[in-house]
Design a protein around this motif. Structure first.
Motif, short mmCIF file in Angstrom:
data_model
loop_
_atom_site.label_atom_id
_atom_site.label_comp_id
_atom_site.label_asym_id
_atom_site.label_seq_id
_atom_site.Cartn_x
_atom_site.Cartn_y
_atom_site.Cartn_z
N GLY A 35 0.81 -1.21 0.00
CA GLY A 35 0.00 0.00 0.00
C GLY A 35 0.84 1.26 0.00
O GLY A 35 0.54 2.22 -0.71
N HIS A 36 1.90 1.24 0.79
CA HIS A 36 2.76 2.42 0.86
C HIS A 36 3.49 2.63 -0.46
O HIS A 36 3.63 3.76 -0.93
CB HIS A 36 3.76 2.26 2.00
N ALA A 37 3.95 1.55 -1.06
CA ALA A 37 4.62 1.65 -2.36
C ALA A 37 3.66 2.19 -3.42
O ALA A 37 4.05 2.99 -4.27
CB ALA A 37 5.15 0.27 -2.77
N ARG A 38 2.40 1.76 -3.36
CA ARG A 38 1.40 2.24 -4.31
C ARG A 38 1.17 3.73 -4.14
O ARG A 38 1.04 4.48 -5.12
CB ARG A 38 0.09 1.46 -4.10
N PHE A 39 1.12 4.19 -2.88
CA PHE A 39 0.94 5.61 -2.62
C PHE A 39 2.11 6.42 -3.20
O PHE A 39 1.90 7.45 -3.86
CB PHE A 39 0.84 5.86 -1.12
N LEU A 40 3.33 5.97 -2.98
CA LEU A 40 4.50 6.69 -3.48
C LEU A 40 4.53 6.73 -5.00
O LEU A 40 4.92 7.74 -5.60
CB LEU A 40 5.78 6.06 -2.93
N ARG A 41 4.10 5.64 -5.64
CA ARG A 41 4.04 5.63 -7.11
C ARG A 41 3.03 6.66 -7.61
O ARG A 41 3.28 7.37 -8.59
CB ARG A 41 3.66 4.23 -7.61
N ALA A 43 2.10 9.37 -6.15
CA ALA A 43 2.64 10.72 -5.91
C ALA A 43 3.67 11.08 -6.98
O ALA A 43 3.74 12.23 -7.44
CB ALA A 43 3.27 10.79 -4.53
N LYS A 44 4.46 10.10 -7.39
CA LYS A 44 5.49 10.33 -8.40
C LYS A 44 4.87 10.65 -9.75
O LYS A 44 5.36 11.51 -10.50
CB LYS A 44 6.39 9.10 -8.51
N VAL A 45 3.75 9.99 -10.07
CA VAL A 45 3.07 10.22 -11.34
C VAL A 45 2.69 11.69 -11.49
O VAL A 45 2.80 12.28 -12.57
CB VAL A 45 1.81 9.33 -11.45
N TYR A 46 2.24 12.31 -10.38
CA TYR A 46 1.78 13.69 -10.44
C TYR A 46 2.82 14.70 -9.94
O TYR A 46 2.51 15.86 -9.70
CB TYR A 46 0.48 13.83 -9.63
N ASN A 47 4.06 14.24 -9.80
CA ASN A 47 5.19 15.12 -9.46
C ASN A 47 5.01 15.87 -8.14
O ASN A 47 5.37 17.04 -8.02
CB ASN A 47 5.42 16.14 -10.59
N TYR A 48 4.45 15.21 -7.15
CA TYR A 48 4.32 15.83 -5.84
C TYR A 48 5.67 15.85 -5.11
O TYR A 48 6.50 14.95 -5.27
CB TYR A 48 3.33 15.05 -4.97
N ASP A 49 5.86 16.89 -4.31
CA ASP A 49 7.00 16.98 -3.40
C ASP A 49 6.62 16.21 -2.14
O ASP A 49 5.80 16.68 -1.35
CB ASP A 49 7.27 18.46 -3.08
N ILE A 50 7.19 15.02 -1.95
CA ILE A 50 6.83 14.15 -0.83
C ILE A 50 7.86 14.26 0.28
O ILE A 50 9.07 14.18 0.03
CB ILE A 50 6.75 12.68 -1.29
#
Length: 213
Positions: A35-41, A43-50
């Motif tokens: 689930g956490h990996a899915r969330f990070l992916r 976020a990366k798709v939409y270029n968020y600053d995480i």
């Protein structure tokens, strides 16, 4: 309470803040779960600053989450008080729209985007952890009455000042926001609102009949 959130994808409108640098996402490190990996992916798709908070190797207690978020918000506010902070409890969330969508909803009023900024909490159909407080929550014209602190967004400087209004005795984000939201003067002062109709956040807890896949 474990919930699943999705940042809803809709048509973007032109708003005053127009850069992906205007939004930073805070999330709690929770290990290397799917689930956490899915969330990070997402976020990366939409270029968020995480910005990951806390220990990345395992679960984090609610009291620790509260302190981590307060410290992170204070740091961001010191650097850029007008930056938008989107907090998402990452292990059970996905992002399905970009930063401009966040800006749009934070400035939306009855006439559309462009109104005053607000602090927006994700909606929930259940009052928790203290169900006895349910009758004290204002009734919306439509949508869900309560909220879940697993997802919220607001300007860093505003959030920092809002947090300082709390008693300091709270042991979780949910308790902190509940104590603040139930004070009418605080709601008005900080434009603290619940996303009753799921325009930005979709809490999937108990919402199987509301979602089409």
């Amino acid at each position: 309470m474990h919930t699943i959130f999705a940042l809803l994808l809709t048509l973007l409108c032109t708003v005053s803040a127009t850069s992906i640098e205007d939004v930073v996402v805070l999330t709690i490190g929770g290990g290397d779960s799917n689930g956490h990996a899915r969330f990070l992916r997402s976020a990366k798709v939409y270029n968020y600053d995480i910005r990951m908070l806390g220990d990345k190797t395992g679960p984090v207690e609610d009291s620790v989450k509260l302190q981590l978020v307060k410290e992170a918000v204070a740091k961001i506010a010191k650097e850029h008080s007008d930056k938008l902070v989107l907090y998402v409890d990452g292990p059970d969330a996905v992002l399905s729209a970009g930063p401009l969508r966040v800006v749009e909803e934070l400035t939306r009023d009855r006439e559309g985007p462009g109104g005053p900024l607000k602090v927006l909490l994700s909606a929930d159909g259940v009052c928790w952890p203290d169900k006895a407080l349910a009758k004290k929550f204002p009734k919306p014209a439509r949508g869900r009455r309560f909220f879940d602190s697993g997802a919220f967004v607001g300007q860093a400087g505003v959030l920092e000042r809002l947090f300082k209004e709390a008693s300091g005795k709270e042991t979780s984000l949910q308790e902190l926001f509940t104590n603040l939201y139930l004070q009418g003067a605080i709601r008005k002062k900080y434009n603290l609102r619940v996303d009753h109709t799921n325009t930005l956040f979709q809490n999937l807890h108990g919402a199987t009949g509301e979602i089409e896949v």
